[in-house]
Design a protein around this motif. Structure first.
Motif, mmCIF file in Angstrom:
data_model
loop_
_atom_site.group_PDB
_atom_site.id
_atom_site.type_symbol
_atom_site.label_atom_id
_atom_site.label_comp_id
_atom_site.label_asym_id
_atom_site.label_seq_id
_atom_site.Cartn_x
_atom_site.Cartn_y
_atom_site.Cartn_z
ATOM 1 N N ALA A 158 86.361 -37.869 10.843
ATOM 2 C CA ALA A 158 87.805 -37.676 10.711
ATOM 3 C C ALA A 158 88.460 -37.563 12.083
ATOM 4 C CB ALA A 158 88.096 -36.433 9.874
ATOM 5 N N ALA A 159 87.829 -36.825 12.994
ATOM 6 C CA ALA A 159 88.381 -36.671 14.338
ATOM 7 C C ALA A 159 88.367 -37.997 15.082
ATOM 8 C CB ALA A 159 87.597 -35.617 15.119
ATOM 9 N N ALA A 160 87.310 -38.791 14.899
ATOM 10 C CA ALA A 160 87.211 -40.080 15.582
ATOM 11 C C ALA A 160 88.298 -41.033 15.116
ATOM 12 C CB ALA A 160 85.835 -40.688 15.354
ATOM 13 N N VAL A 161 88.527 -41.090 13.811
ATOM 14 C CA VAL A 161 89.563 -41.986 13.276
ATOM 15 C C VAL A 161 90.953 -41.521 13.726
ATOM 16 C CG1 VAL A 161 90.684 -42.792 11.161
ATOM 17 C CG2 VAL A 161 88.191 -42.753 11.320
ATOM 18 N N ALA A 162 91.193 -40.221 13.664
ATOM 19 C CA ALA A 162 92.486 -39.700 14.108
ATOM 20 C C ALA A 162 92.714 -39.989 15.583
ATOM 21 C CB ALA A 162 92.562 -38.192 13.847
ATOM 22 N N ALA A 163 91.649 -39.870 16.390
ATOM 23 C CA ALA A 163 91.781 -40.100 17.825
ATOM 24 C C ALA A 163 92.067 -41.564 18.134
ATOM 25 C CB ALA A 163 90.503 -39.659 18.540
ATOM 26 N N VAL A 164 91.381 -42.488 17.455
ATOM 27 C CA VAL A 164 91.615 -43.902 17.752
ATOM 28 C C VAL A 164 93.005 -44.318 17.302
ATOM 29 C CG1 VAL A 164 90.704 -44.986 15.624
ATOM 30 C CG2 VAL A 164 90.484 -46.153 17.810
ATOM 31 N N GLU A 165 93.485 -43.752 16.216
ATOM 32 C CA GLU A 165 94.855 -44.057 15.786
ATOM 33 C C GLU A 165 95.873 -43.500 16.769
ATOM 34 O OE1 GLU A 165 94.349 -44.414 10.946
ATOM 35 O OE2 GLU A 165 94.852 -42.462 11.821
ATOM 36 N N ALA A 166 95.609 -42.299 17.290
ATOM 37 C CA ALA A 166 96.519 -41.706 18.272
ATOM 38 C C ALA A 166 96.512 -42.504 19.569
ATOM 39 C CB ALA A 166 96.114 -40.254 18.544
ATOM 40 N N ASP A 167 95.337 -42.922 20.014
ATOM 41 C CA ASP A 167 95.249 -43.701 21.251
ATOM 42 C C ASP A 167 95.950 -45.049 21.100
ATOM 43 O OD1 ASP A 167 93.907 -41.746 22.629
ATOM 44 O OD2 ASP A 167 91.917 -42.600 22.313
ATOM 45 N N ASP A 168 95.794 -45.685 19.940
ATOM 46 C CA ASP A 168 96.434 -46.971 19.716
ATOM 47 C C ASP A 168 97.945 -46.822 19.616
ATOM 48 O OD1 ASP A 168 96.029 -49.925 19.012
ATOM 49 O OD2 ASP A 168 97.215 -49.224 17.308
ATOM 50 N N ALA A 169 98.397 -45.709 19.053
ATOM 51 C CA ALA A 169 99.838 -45.471 18.972
ATOM 52 C C ALA A 169 100.429 -45.228 20.355
ATOM 53 C CB ALA A 169 100.118 -44.276 18.055
ATOM 54 N N ALA A 170 99.664 -44.582 21.233
ATOM 55 C CA ALA A 170 100.149 -44.297 22.580
ATOM 56 C C ALA A 170 100.224 -45.565 23.426
ATOM 57 C CB ALA A 170 99.243 -43.264 23.253
#
Length: 249
Positions: free
Chosen positions: A59-71
């Motif tokens: 869950a943390a990995a998916v949330a992090a990759v989505e946050a990085d892609d949004a940034a």
């Protein structure tokens, strides 16, 4: 984006891509090694952002990759991080916890992250995802059932994901290397024929991604071994794989 950038192959890929004007997002577990890789890439002229994260927390990995892609939209994602292991000496079957860990890190995490990225890339109608598998995926290895099985699952998932997004401007490549001279690769029992250095493997992976290859197997003898495994009669294949298996004690 490169996951596993604190490992041997991930670090080699980071070095391969590091250049003036290029932005790198490097993920890894080992803080000190990750910082050393990042420093080398910055010295080569790249802009580098690092993230330290354990991919077993899906869950943390998916949330992090989505946050990085949004940034900052990720154009090329190389999902390199994985774990390699074999059954313990004296064991007939691998430990259940080891199987669960390999399944999470080698299959569930990269597949989930690739799916999350693919959904976002489809909206932009551009992007490349590279999943790093293994030639072990082609064979039922009794001494490394968890590793071979998890990489086989990743291979099938990557092919299915590729077909889902191929008409939406997103490319998915899976690579299946043989033996690579890394700390993880050295855990493999027995001889390691056609051993590749990490820089060589990184160059081959980058070339496959650039060309949009669906599946790249290297070095070439491992493609031949894949066909031998498929074409051998079942009894002959089973006998061969059992003969290659290291003794239990």
């Amino acid at each position: 984006m490169i996951t596993g950038a604190s490992g041997g192959l991930g670090a080699a890929l980071a070095s391969h891509y590091a250049a003036p004007g290029r932005s790198l997002l490097l993920w890894g577990r080992d803080h000190d090694r990750l910082e050393r890789v990042a420093a080398a890439c910055r010295a080569a002229g790249a802009t580098v952002v690092v993230r330290r994260l354990d991919l077993s927390d899906i869950a943390a990995a998916v949330a992090a990759v989505e946050a990085d892609d949004a940034a900052a939209a990720i154009g090329v994602a190389l999902l390199v991080a994985g774990a390699g292991d074999v059954r313990a000496p004296g064991d007939i079957v691998e430990d259940a916890a080891q199987i669960a860990h390999l399944g999470l890190v080698n299959f569930v995490a990269p597949s989930s992250m690739a799916a999350a990225l693919a959904r976002r890339m489809v909206q932009r109608r551009t992007g490349t995802i590279v999943l790093v598998g293994s030639a072990a995926a082609f064979h039922a290895l009794p001494f490394a059932a968890g590793y071979a099985g998890s990489k086989a699952g990743l291979l099938r998932f990557a092919d299915a994901l590729r077909l889902s997004v191929i008409d939406r401007g997103v490319r998915v490549t899976v690579v299946s290397p043989g033996f690579i001279d890394t700390a993880a690769g050295r855990k493999s029992p027995g001889p390691r024929p056609f051993l590749l250095q990490p820089a060589d493997a990184a160059a081959r992976i980058a070339r496959a991604a650039e060309r949009g290859r669906a599946h790249s197997i290297f070095p070439w003898p491992f493609a031949v071994l894949r066909w031998i495994d498929r074409l051998l009669p079942a009894m002959a294949r089973d006998r061969l794989l059992r003969a290659l298996t290291p003794p239990q004690d």
